[in-house]
Design an enzyme around this catalytic site. Structure first.
Site, PDB file in Angstrom:
ATOM      1  N   SER A 140       0.873  -1.247   0.058  1.00  0.00           N
ATOM      2  CA  SER A 140       0.039  -0.067   0.172  1.00  0.00           C
ATOM      3  C   SER A 140       0.916   1.255  -0.052  1.00  0.00           C
ATOM      4  O   SER A 140       1.943   0.877   0.188  1.00  0.00           O
ATOM      5  CB  SER A 140      -0.682   0.043   1.263  1.00  0.00           C
ATOM      6  OG  SER A 140      -1.467   1.194   1.667  1.00  0.00           O
ATOM      7  N   TYR A 153      -1.772   0.162  10.683  1.00  0.00           N
ATOM      8  CA  TYR A 153      -1.903  -0.470   9.396  1.00  0.00           C
ATOM      9  C   TYR A 153      -0.649   0.108   8.618  1.00  0.00           C
ATOM     10  O   TYR A 153      -0.121  -0.938   7.880  1.00  0.00           O
ATOM     11  CB  TYR A 153      -2.810   0.206   8.771  1.00  0.00           C
ATOM     12  CG  TYR A 153      -3.261  -0.250   7.226  1.00  0.00           C
ATOM     13  CD1 TYR A 153      -3.396  -1.339   6.941  1.00  0.00           C
ATOM     14  CD2 TYR A 153      -3.258   0.921   6.182  1.00  0.00           C
ATOM     15  CE1 TYR A 153      -3.705  -2.046   5.630  1.00  0.00           C
ATOM     16  CE2 TYR A 153      -3.575   0.704   4.936  1.00  0.00           C
ATOM     17  CZ  TYR A 153      -3.806  -0.642   4.629  1.00  0.00           C
ATOM     18  OH  TYR A 153      -3.891  -1.325   3.136  1.00  0.00           O
TER      19      TYR A 153
END
Ligand SMILES: NC(=O)c1ccc[n+]([C@@H]2O[C@H](COP(=O)([O-])OP(=O)(O)OC[C@H]3O[C@@H](n4cnc5c(N)ncnc54)[C@H](OP(=O)(O)O)[C@@H]3O)[C@@H](O)[C@H]2O)c1
Length: 255
Positions: A140, A153
């Site tokens: 990501s 995250y």
């Protein structure tokens, strides 16, 4: 896109929704025999049926990637694998570091990092045996920079990035390449909902006013492109964001 030899197998984790499902469809259309894995068996079976009905080849295998024994058992089914797409993962919560839930941090590390590690380790012999293997890691842009409320995250995705980088160093000289795809904002059905424990209002705010976030198909397209390059071409890292997003925290919204 170059057609894949019919015998080439592509394993996609997290194929029950979003980017994983779109990637499975696109790799099947490119000529791969796709193996769909996720925990929700009904969804991957329905997708396999859809892909097979379209004249391509797919099989479904229910798998929790955090269960190492189950992953090892799954891997015994394969002598060779051409492509592994480590897509399963996601975010839980958006609390600041000062009040974030350690259990959510642990779960995100377990799924995004240890899950990817489990499947990659288990299938590496089959990827090597194929003579031309590709490991894709779906990290990501959260794996490359932080943002407020992203701590757990971001930490997990940074670790996934490190896993990909380190593996590439360690297996150079073998016939396996390692590709990292790092998307920014992608509007998928479940990602934000899962992050906010099913709270639709909070989930909708993530994409509020953004004219065109990326779609699952946009990301699947970049994955398919990267894995169908000639074997000697290694796309180390592909960062893809919507035009409206200049960084993790700089997003143009028309509200
Ligand atoms: N959407 C975004 O904005 C975005 C941006 C950058 C990166 N990403 C990354 O891209 C990947 C896919 O995201 P998405 O938006 O498509 O999210 P999604 O729709 O929520 O998909 C997540 C997938 O992971 C699977 N999964 C979760 N835990 C699992 C486990 N323990 N074992 C096996 N499968 C598991 C889920 O299937 P089951 O629940 O059926 O197991 C589901 O198929 C994730 O790694 C995410 O972090 C997403």
């Amino acid at each position: 896109m170059a057609p894949a030899p019919a015998s080439r197998i592509a394993v996609v984790t997290g194929a029950s929704s979003g980017i994983g499902a779109a990637t499975a469809r696109q790799l099947a259309a490119a000529g791969y025999r796709v193996v769909l894995t996720a925990r929700r068996k009904d969804r991957i079976e329905a997708l396999a049926e859809e892909i097979n009905g379209a004249g391509h080849q797919a099989a479904a295998y229910a798998l929790d990637i955090t269960d190492r024994a189950a992953v090892d058992e799954f891997a015994t089914a394969f002598k060779t694998v051409g492509v592994l797409v480590n897509n399963a993962g996601g975010a839980l919560g958006a609390d600041p570091v000062a009040s974030g839930d350690p259990e959510q941090w642990r779960q995100m590390y377990e799924t995004n990092v240890i899950g990817t590690l489990n499947v990659t380790q288990a299938l590496l012999p089959a990827l090597t045996a194929s003579g031309d293997g590709t490991v894709v890691v779906l990290s990501s842009t959260a794996g490359h920079g932080t943002y407020e409320g992203g701590g757990g995250y971001v930490a997990a995705k940074h670790a996934e990035h490190v896993l990909a980088e380190t593996l590439r160093l360690e297996i150079v000289g073998t016939p396996v390449r390692v590709i990292e795809v790092a998307p920014g904002m992608v509007k998928t059905d479940e990602f934000a909902l899962t992050r906010f424990g099913g709270d639709e209002e909070k989930a909708a705010k993530v994409y509020a006013g953004v004219a065109e976030p990326l779609t699952a198909d946009d990301v699947a397209d970049t994955i398919s492109w990267a894995v169908t390059r000639p074997p000697h071409v290694n796309i180390d890292l592909l960062v893809v964001r919507p035009r409206a997003q200049a960084s993790n925290s700089k997003v143009h919204r028309e509200l």
